[in-house]
Design a protein around this motif. Sequence first.
Motif, mmCIF file in Angstrom:
data_model
loop_
_atom_site.group_PDB
_atom_site.id
_atom_site.type_symbol
_atom_site.label_atom_id
_atom_site.label_comp_id
_atom_site.label_asym_id
_atom_site.label_seq_id
_atom_site.Cartn_x
_atom_site.Cartn_y
_atom_site.Cartn_z
ATOM 1 N N VAL A 5 -1.408 -10.727 -0.560
ATOM 2 C CA VAL A 5 -1.488 -9.298 -0.215
ATOM 3 C C VAL A 5 -1.524 -8.457 -1.487
ATOM 4 O O VAL A 5 -2.246 -7.456 -1.563
ATOM 5 C CB VAL A 5 -0.311 -8.881 0.681
ATOM 6 N N ASN A 6 -0.763 -8.844 -2.508
ATOM 7 C CA ASN A 6 -0.818 -8.134 -3.779
ATOM 8 C C ASN A 6 -2.218 -8.205 -4.387
ATOM 9 O O ASN A 6 -2.745 -7.204 -4.889
ATOM 10 C CB ASN A 6 0.210 -8.711 -4.755
ATOM 11 N N LEU A 7 -2.825 -9.385 -4.328
ATOM 12 C CA LEU A 7 -4.188 -9.525 -4.849
ATOM 13 C C LEU A 7 -5.180 -8.737 -3.996
ATOM 14 O O LEU A 7 -6.115 -8.118 -4.530
ATOM 15 C CB LEU A 7 -4.583 -10.999 -4.887
ATOM 16 N N MET A 21 10.711 -7.939 -4.090
ATOM 17 C CA MET A 21 10.197 -7.606 -2.763
ATOM 18 C C MET A 21 9.720 -6.163 -2.669
ATOM 19 O O MET A 21 8.799 -5.856 -1.913
ATOM 20 C CB MET A 21 11.261 -7.880 -1.703
ATOM 21 N N LEU A 22 10.334 -5.259 -3.439
ATOM 22 C CA LEU A 22 9.904 -3.867 -3.388
ATOM 23 C C LEU A 22 8.476 -3.702 -3.902
ATOM 24 O O LEU A 22 7.712 -2.875 -3.390
ATOM 25 C CB LEU A 22 10.866 -2.988 -4.195
ATOM 26 N N PHE A 23 8.085 -4.478 -4.896
ATOM 27 C CA PHE A 23 6.705 -4.412 -5.378
ATOM 28 C C PHE A 23 5.732 -4.874 -4.292
ATOM 29 O O PHE A 23 4.677 -4.261 -4.075
ATOM 30 C CB PHE A 23 6.539 -5.267 -6.642
ATOM 31 N N THR A 24 6.087 -5.969 -3.611
ATOM 32 C CA THR A 24 5.228 -6.462 -2.533
ATOM 33 C C THR A 24 5.230 -5.510 -1.350
ATOM 34 O O THR A 24 4.181 -5.279 -0.724
ATOM 35 C CB THR A 24 5.680 -7.871 -2.100
ATOM 36 N N ALA A 25 6.390 -4.936 -1.017
ATOM 37 C CA ALA A 25 6.461 -3.949 0.066
ATOM 38 C C ALA A 25 5.576 -2.750 -0.256
ATOM 39 O O ALA A 25 4.938 -2.174 0.636
ATOM 40 C CB ALA A 25 7.902 -3.502 0.276
ATOM 41 N N MET A 28 1.225 -2.192 -10.385
ATOM 42 C CA MET A 28 2.328 -2.610 -9.505
ATOM 43 C C MET A 28 1.980 -3.850 -8.682
ATOM 44 O O MET A 28 2.808 -4.768 -8.563
ATOM 45 C CB MET A 28 2.753 -1.449 -8.609
ATOM 46 N N PRO A 29 0.768 -3.951 -8.113
ATOM 47 C CA PRO A 29 0.415 -5.206 -7.430
ATOM 48 C C PRO A 29 0.371 -6.412 -8.360
ATOM 49 O O PRO A 29 0.695 -7.529 -7.939
ATOM 50 C CB PRO A 29 -0.970 -4.906 -6.840
ATOM 51 N N VAL A 67 -1.600 2.819 -11.607
ATOM 52 C CA VAL A 67 -0.271 2.216 -11.497
ATOM 53 C C VAL A 67 -0.063 1.619 -10.114
ATOM 54 O O VAL A 67 0.374 0.470 -9.978
ATOM 55 C CB VAL A 67 0.820 3.271 -11.792
ATOM 56 N N ARG A 68 -0.395 2.385 -9.070
ATOM 57 C CA ARG A 68 -0.073 1.980 -7.699
ATOM 58 C C ARG A 68 -0.990 0.900 -7.152
ATOM 59 O O ARG A 68 -0.575 0.111 -6.301
ATOM 60 C CB ARG A 68 -0.116 3.203 -6.778
ATOM 61 N N HIS A 69 -2.239 0.872 -7.615
ATOM 62 C CA HIS A 69 -3.220 -0.050 -7.031
ATOM 63 C C HIS A 69 -3.641 -1.169 -7.978
ATOM 64 O O HIS A 69 -4.459 -1.998 -7.597
ATOM 65 C CB HIS A 69 -4.453 0.731 -6.569
ATOM 66 N N LEU A 70 -3.089 -1.179 -9.191
ATOM 67 C CA LEU A 70 -3.406 -2.258 -10.117
ATOM 68 C C LEU A 70 -2.145 -2.818 -10.772
ATOM 69 O O LEU A 70 -1.826 -3.992 -10.585
ATOM 70 C CB LEU A 70 -4.379 -1.779 -11.201
#
Length: 462
Positions: A372-374, A65-69, A398-399, A393-396
């Motif tokens: 949302v991740n996509l 859930m932290l990745f999705t958050a 981790m999502p 990392v943050r925009h590719l």
Amino acid sequence: MTAPAPSLELDDRPRTLKRELGLPALIAYGLTSMGVLSVVSVYGPATQISDGHLPAAYVAAIVIMLFTAHSYGRMAAHVPITGGAYAYVTRGFGPATGFLTGWVMLLDYLFLPMVNFLLFGLYFNSLFTSVPSWVGTLLCILVVTVFSIIGVNWIKRMNSVVIVASVLVIVAFLVLAVMNAPHVDVAAIAKPLSLGDGGLLPILAAAAIVAFAFLGFDGVATLSEETKDPRRKVPKGIVLATLFAGLGYLAFAIAGSLIAPDWTKLQNLDAAGTELMQHAGGDVLMVIFVIVNTAGIVLCGTAAQMSVSRVLFAMGRDGILPPVLARLHRRFRTPYVAALLVSAIALVALFITLDQAVYMINFGALIAFAMVNLATIKVLFFDMRLRRGWGLVRHLLMPIVGFVSIAWLWTSLAPFTYVLGGTWLAIGVVIYLVRRKRNGGPLALQIDDASTEAMPTLQYQD
């Protein structure tokens, strides 16, 4: 070639609300949205699925859930629009995909009241053992229907009281569980945190059901216009609320495994909360818990009932559903006629179990989380080209991890979930195609005051 429209800075947008909220207020709102006692509602079914390793399932759920958050936080920072997953997916992949994502999310709206009704019936039966639980479920449906129709201005004030009481009950349980547990040592704590004989699969299957307890963290994003420095504080609020809630759920699960180490001896897994409270604090704590929890269930059920009735009414008014609701509204001059339809649908709760209702809620929620991740990858990494520094990392990366892990959870749902959920999705496809043809263009689905007419983006240095 038409020049691209300049990005709209947040401080240049018209202000209708005062920016008064700080990070602590955002975290508190997120925790409230997720529900203090939601961990209790899924304790029994999730413990059974994980074969007594519920804490391990919560560890897995927290990480996932932290990745999705994080993805929600990044979208909230750069694409400050309301509507949550529906609006973000529409922004990334267009109105058709956004509509179907919103349509699947409606399963959450429809089944969430049922969870409250089922829980009320179970706890009602725990107080009056001679009365079947379905009687309590039906009673709760009737009470909530009346409240939804007449309106109750005191719900907000009562919510605050119930939340405070719920926190006190949970804290008392944690303390008493540790004090009265048969054994409190490293081995007793580590055992439910480890993998059981079934390996990782039961843990992930249980994580798929405890994901229910995390629903609501994305509500922090709706407070952007009332937050000081929202571009930085809203993402932090989303992630920290998710983390703190997860740690609280984990602490409760560990305390539950200490006070009742052999879960097979629990008499009613669906209402395991009453037995846990009784083991920890005797009849006094058990009765207090049941009273506080049933009051919270009625209030939560009323809020959910009123929300879904308004969504269905808006859909009927906008032509997405048959316009019978709009005609009834014009005739009787009340938008609450839709509440009667919701109550009729809620009667399904008399024929399903608690875990089945939770599975259906998670079917739609996990699809929304995955999308949302996509959308984060599509909008931030590709469209806005935010790739410098930690952007990769943050925009590719981790999502991507968030999407894969959520997809993995989604495959752990019960088989019947895919049949009913797939049928619901197919109905949505038909509705979209028919209404799109009649309207001569894309069809919008308004959820949570979502607006896709103007979708600004924010350019700022992280």
